[in-house]
Write an enzyme that holds these catalytic residues in place. Structure first.
Site, short mmCIF file in Angstrom:
data_model
loop_
_atom_site.label_atom_id
_atom_site.label_comp_id
_atom_site.label_asym_id
_atom_site.label_seq_id
_atom_site.Cartn_x
_atom_site.Cartn_y
_atom_site.Cartn_z
N THR A 186 0.86 -1.17 0.00
CA THR A 186 0.00 0.00 0.00
C THR A 186 0.89 1.21 0.00
O THR A 186 1.99 1.18 0.58
CB THR A 186 -0.91 0.03 1.24
OG1 THR A 186 -1.60 1.27 1.26
CG2 THR A 186 -0.14 -0.17 2.53
N GLU A 331 -4.22 -3.01 4.87
CA GLU A 331 -3.75 -3.45 6.19
C GLU A 331 -4.79 -4.27 6.94
O GLU A 331 -4.50 -4.85 7.98
CB GLU A 331 -3.40 -2.22 7.05
CG GLU A 331 -2.13 -1.49 6.62
CD GLU A 331 -2.38 -0.40 5.60
OE1 GLU A 331 -3.41 -0.47 4.89
OE2 GLU A 331 -1.55 0.53 5.51
N LYS A 444 -6.68 9.32 -3.40
CA LYS A 444 -7.25 8.09 -3.93
C LYS A 444 -8.06 8.41 -5.18
O LYS A 444 -9.13 8.98 -5.11
CB LYS A 444 -8.10 7.39 -2.88
CG LYS A 444 -8.14 5.91 -3.17
CD LYS A 444 -8.46 5.09 -1.98
CE LYS A 444 -8.07 3.66 -2.25
NZ LYS A 444 -8.76 2.73 -1.41
N TRP A 449 -4.27 4.39 -5.19
CA TRP A 449 -3.49 5.41 -4.50
C TRP A 449 -2.58 6.18 -5.44
O TRP A 449 -2.00 5.62 -6.35
CB TRP A 449 -2.59 4.78 -3.44
CG TRP A 449 -3.29 4.29 -2.24
CD1 TRP A 449 -3.23 3.02 -1.74
CD2 TRP A 449 -4.13 5.02 -1.36
NE1 TRP A 449 -3.99 2.94 -0.61
CE2 TRP A 449 -4.56 4.15 -0.35
CE3 TRP A 449 -4.57 6.34 -1.33
CZ2 TRP A 449 -5.41 4.55 0.67
CZ3 TRP A 449 -5.42 6.74 -0.32
CH2 TRP A 449 -5.84 5.85 0.67
#
Ligand code: AMP
Length: 547
Positions: A186, A331, A444, A449
């Site tokens: 991420t 996550e 975003k 991202w």
């Protein structure tokens, strides 16, 4: 005294064994890169995944080593999900939308040993092949007839050759359920991307939870089409859920435009789907302009970014497709909360019900959420007090891969670690969480991202830039797009066009900021850090140029 029940480690391979034995004739349909529709069964998937596991072993891939993919949603990618993790290796799903420099960095950081790719990504592979440090073999996910000839890829392997060269007699090894199974990066909050390293146990528990009626609500009677990419947090776990429940799986490949999706929904009698709001805009535009109906689609999960209320309303009232608004993160594997209504809210009508559905929902069992104030103390669950959303649970990360960034958890008075999400939220008395803002400096765009730091660093490389901050500005299609706020060096004549041109070739084109505003100063905090929250407040509604 211990209980006297069998101990079976929770392993991803058991999903496939179950699907083969109990749902062997259930179908998996894939639209291939070549354009045609491919269909086979769970039985075929299981056999080919075992052949591929044999191929990985023959290549010398050892337990724990990373097997990378750059691929769309398709059956070969699914086979690798099971072949890599099932044999004890770690599946690393690279995001093909990134720039070659970023893909190289990620492959090196993950120490990938072999990289499987869909033909679409050949140019990207050619750009990274000579630079990546640990990859020993590249495999084109195609058959011999479609193998490309690429001078920069000597020794390129062919996926179907590997399948043919191995028997389906591979026996899935039994090992500790805490072993790593897959790795997703991420862009997180600061600096380089960080890896979330899932385990077999976390993935299996997440799969049980995700399939539940008040979560993604999947069963053997469903035909599931995940629009969310398999390189984006394991397509929200749907490739695992489908095997667990025996649902038919429809994989759309690279064709994610409204017409292609609609045609597939109809021809394969899809009942449920999942994706970010941006893809649904394309689908709804196609359906509306052609006056179409959904004959079998009845549910869709929308997450990754906030689902606009208008989209909820259109899906439900005009097309009889129920929307499940969900929240999660890389996550959190990712499913954290789902907006499944309770009886009290089912009794609500019209706007009152939509207002609840616009919330990101309540925690699925296994995940615990709370919001905390600046002092770290828990805020009341009153639907009004907004604070940072904290999360914990057996499929929430304990730390990032390679321990990057140190210990990410915040301990409470009992010493339990909570993961700070960087999302600002409220939780109401019924447990429904609603995101109101984001404290992390990321953008975003269409569910993907864009790292603000990378964009700032590029701007700072320009000789005329004194200071640069990159923030998210609202965008009607992409939800958010990058806006660059710049202080020029004294006397510099820098223009917007010149600065935007400076990004060319330095970053994936879609990461280029949509606009630049020049300011006299950027507000700084006590420690000299740019106060991007102030800039966000100032420029949130900045009108971006429509290209
Ligand atoms: P990712 O790690 O790419 O899955 O992104 C996770 C982040 O996406 C969250 O921390 C939120 O900021 C955002 N996000 C995910 N789902 C939603 C949602 N339903 N509404 C608003 N933001 C969301």
């Amino acid at each position: 005294m211990n209980g006297l029940m069998q101990h079976q480690p929770l392993l991803i391979s058991t999903l496939l064994t179950h699907a083969e034995r109990h749902h062997g004739s259930q179908e998996i349909v894939s639209r291939r890169v070549e354009g045609d529709l491919h269909r086979y069964t769970f039985r075929d998937l299981a056999q080919r995944a075992r052949r591929m596991a044999g191929a990985l072993a023959a290549m010398g891939i050892e337990p724990g080593q990373r097997v990378a993919t750059l691929a769309w949603n398709g059956y070969r990618h699914l086979e690798l999900y099971y072949a890599a993790s099932g044999s004890g290796a770690v599946l690393h799903t690279l995001n093909p939308r990134l720039h070659a420099d970023q893909v190289t960095w990620l492959a090196d950081h993950a120490e990938d040993q072999v990289l499987f790719f869909d033909l679409t990504f050949l140019p990207l592979i050619e750009a990274v092949a000579s630079r990546v440090k640990t990859i020993k073999a590249f495999v084109a996910m195609t058959d011999r007839a479609h193998m490309p000839v690429s001078p920069s890829l000597p020794g390129l392997l062919c996926y179907e050759d590997l399948i043919d060269a191995n028997e389906p007699d591979f026996v899935w090894p039994r090992f500790d359920e805490n072993a790593a199974s897959s790795l997703c990066y991420t862009s997180g909050t600061t600096g380089h991307p960080k890896g979330a390293l899932y385990s077999h146990r976390s993935t299996m528990l997440h799969t049980f939870a995700a399939a539940m009626p008040d979560a993604l609500n999947c069963s053997a009677r469903d035909v599931i089409l995940p629009v969310v990419p398999m390189f984006h947090v394991n397509a929200w776990g749907l490739p695992y859920v489908a095997c667990m429940v025996g649902a038919k799986l429809v994989l759309p490949g690279p064709w994610l435009d409204g017409k292609s999706l609609y045609d597939l929904f109809e021809s394969e009698r899809v009942t449920m789907s999942a994706g970010v709001p941006t893809v649904w805009q394309g689908l709804l535009a196609h359906v509306e302009s052609n006056r179409l109906r959904f004959s079998t689609m009845r549910r869709t999960v929308i997450g990754g970014s906030a689902c606009p209320r208008e989209m909820l309303q259109t899906f439900q009232e005009r097309y009889d497709v129920h929307v499940l608004h969900a929240w999660g993160m890389t996550e959190t594997s990712p499913v954290g909360t789902v907006c499944a209504l309770k009886p009290t809210q089912m009794a609500l009508e019209g706007d009152a019900r939509l207002a609840v559905q616009a919330k990101q929902g309540r925690a699925v069992f296994g995940v615990d959420i709370k919001v905390v104030g600046d002092d770290g103390r828990e805020l009341p669950r009153d639907g009004a007090s907004a604070g940072e959303l904290m999360v914990r649970g057996p499929w929430v990360i304990a730390e990032y891969f390679h321990h990057d960034g140190g210990d990410p958890l915040v301990r409470d008075a009992e010493g339990t670690g909570w993961f700070p999400t960087g999302d600002i939220a409220t939780i109401d008395a019924d447990g429904f969480m609603q995101i109101t803002d984001r404290s992390k400096d990321v953008i975003k765009s269409g569910g993907e991202w864009i790292g603000s730091i990378d964009l700032e660093n590029i701007a700072m490389d320009h000789p005329d830039v004194h200071m640069a901050a990159c923030i998210a500005a609202r965008h009607p299609k992409w939800d958010e797009r990058p806006l660059l706020v710049v202080v020029k060096k004294p006397g510099a004549q820098l223009t917007r066009t010149e600065l935007l041109g400076f990004y060319e070739g330095r970053i994936a084109r879609w990461w280029t900021p949509d606009d630049v505003v020049f300011v006299d100063e950027i507000p700084l905090g006590a420690t000299g850090k740019m106060q991007k929250n102030k800039l966000r407040d100032l420029f949130r509604d900045h009108r971006l140029p429509t290209a």
